[in-house]
Design a protein around this motif. Structure first.
Motif, PDB file in Angstrom:
ATOM      1  N   GLU A  77       3.718   4.327  -3.679  1.00  0.00           N
ATOM      2  CA  GLU A  77       2.593   3.011  -3.704  1.00  0.00           C
ATOM      3  C   GLU A  77       2.935   2.224  -2.790  1.00  0.00           C
ATOM      4  O   GLU A  77       1.771   1.329  -2.584  1.00  0.00           O
ATOM      5  CB  GLU A  77       3.184   2.742  -5.017  1.00  0.00           C
ATOM      6  CG  GLU A  77       2.344   3.820  -6.698  1.00  0.00           C
ATOM      7  CD  GLU A  77       3.506   5.105  -6.245  1.00  0.00           C
ATOM      8  OE1 GLU A  77       4.890   4.583  -6.521  1.00  0.00           O
ATOM      9  OE2 GLU A  77       3.081   6.175  -6.714  1.00  0.00           O
ATOM     10  N   GLU A  78       4.012   1.861  -2.390  1.00  0.00           N
ATOM     11  CA  GLU A  78       4.393   0.780  -1.854  1.00  0.00           C
ATOM     12  C   GLU A  78       3.657   1.348   0.039  1.00  0.00           C
ATOM     13  O   GLU A  78       3.017  -0.201   0.106  1.00  0.00           O
ATOM     14  CB  GLU A  78       5.788   1.038  -1.097  1.00  0.00           C
ATOM     15  CG  GLU A  78       6.799   0.165  -2.321  1.00  0.00           C
ATOM     16  CD  GLU A  78       8.113   0.020  -2.228  1.00  0.00           C
ATOM     17  OE1 GLU A  78       8.636  -0.507  -3.190  1.00  0.00           O
ATOM     18  OE2 GLU A  78       9.210   0.565  -1.637  1.00  0.00           O
ATOM     19  N   LYS A  79       3.488   2.057   0.361  1.00  0.00           N
ATOM     20  CA  LYS A  79       2.779   2.795   0.849  1.00  0.00           C
ATOM     21  C   LYS A  79       1.760   1.990   1.604  1.00  0.00           C
ATOM     22  O   LYS A  79       0.638   1.498   2.192  1.00  0.00           O
ATOM     23  CB  LYS A  79       2.764   3.580   2.263  1.00  0.00           C
ATOM     24  CG  LYS A  79       4.604   4.421   2.869  1.00  0.00           C
ATOM     25  CD  LYS A  79       4.613   5.361   3.154  1.00  0.00           C
ATOM     26  CE  LYS A  79       5.929   6.182   3.161  1.00  0.00           C
ATOM     27  NZ  LYS A  79       5.704   7.718   3.573  1.00  0.00           N
ATOM     28  N   SER A  99      -3.415  -2.179   2.866  1.00  0.00           N
ATOM     29  CA  SER A  99      -4.363  -2.018   2.128  1.00  0.00           C
ATOM     30  C   SER A  99      -4.373  -3.683   2.504  1.00  0.00           C
ATOM     31  O   SER A  99      -4.845  -4.229   2.525  1.00  0.00           O
ATOM     32  CB  SER A  99      -4.511  -2.182   0.513  1.00  0.00           C
ATOM     33  OG  SER A  99      -3.750  -2.608  -0.016  1.00  0.00           O
ATOM     34  N   ARG A 100      -3.087  -4.105   2.829  1.00  0.00           N
ATOM     35  CA  ARG A 100      -3.177  -5.698   3.130  1.00  0.00           C
ATOM     36  C   ARG A 100      -3.470  -5.888   4.330  1.00  0.00           C
ATOM     37  O   ARG A 100      -4.193  -7.024   4.482  1.00  0.00           O
ATOM     38  CB  ARG A 100      -2.086  -6.322   2.954  1.00  0.00           C
ATOM     39  CG  ARG A 100      -0.989  -6.061   2.421  1.00  0.00           C
ATOM     40  CD  ARG A 100       0.404  -6.303   2.220  1.00  0.00           C
ATOM     41  NE  ARG A 100       1.208  -6.518   1.049  1.00  0.00           N
ATOM     42  CZ  ARG A 100       2.280  -5.991   1.542  1.00  0.00           C
ATOM     43  NH1 ARG A 100       2.757  -6.790   2.685  1.00  0.00           N
ATOM     44  NH2 ARG A 100       3.715  -6.045   0.232  1.00  0.00           N
TER      45      ARG A 100
END
Length: 71
Positions: free
Chosen positions: A62-64, A69-70
């Motif tokens: 999820e963090e990846k 997506s930023r």
């Protein structure tokens, strides 16, 4: 300011900067590359070897995705 009226002055200034820069750059000595031969005794012993240790936690899936997506 109408640039066409002052084109002669612009040309003289550009020419003087170019010639002055040419003389300044000509005064700078050329760089000469030097070869470096490492002492085999120092390389084999590892006395002066830099060691870098990186400690960090691994990102979850999820963090990846959030980081991807930023950008």
């Amino acid at each position: 300011m109408n640039i066409m009226k002052h084109m002669e002055a612009v040309f003289v200034v550009a020419l003087s900067l170019t010639l002055g820069g040419s003389y300044l750059l000509d005064a700078v000595p050329e760089a000469h590359a030097r070869t470096y031969n490492a002492d085999p005794a120092l390389v084999a012993s590892g006395d002066k070897m830099a060691v870098v240790t990186v400690t960090a936690k691994r990102l979850s899936g999820e963090e990846k995705q959030a980081a991807g997506s930023r950008g």
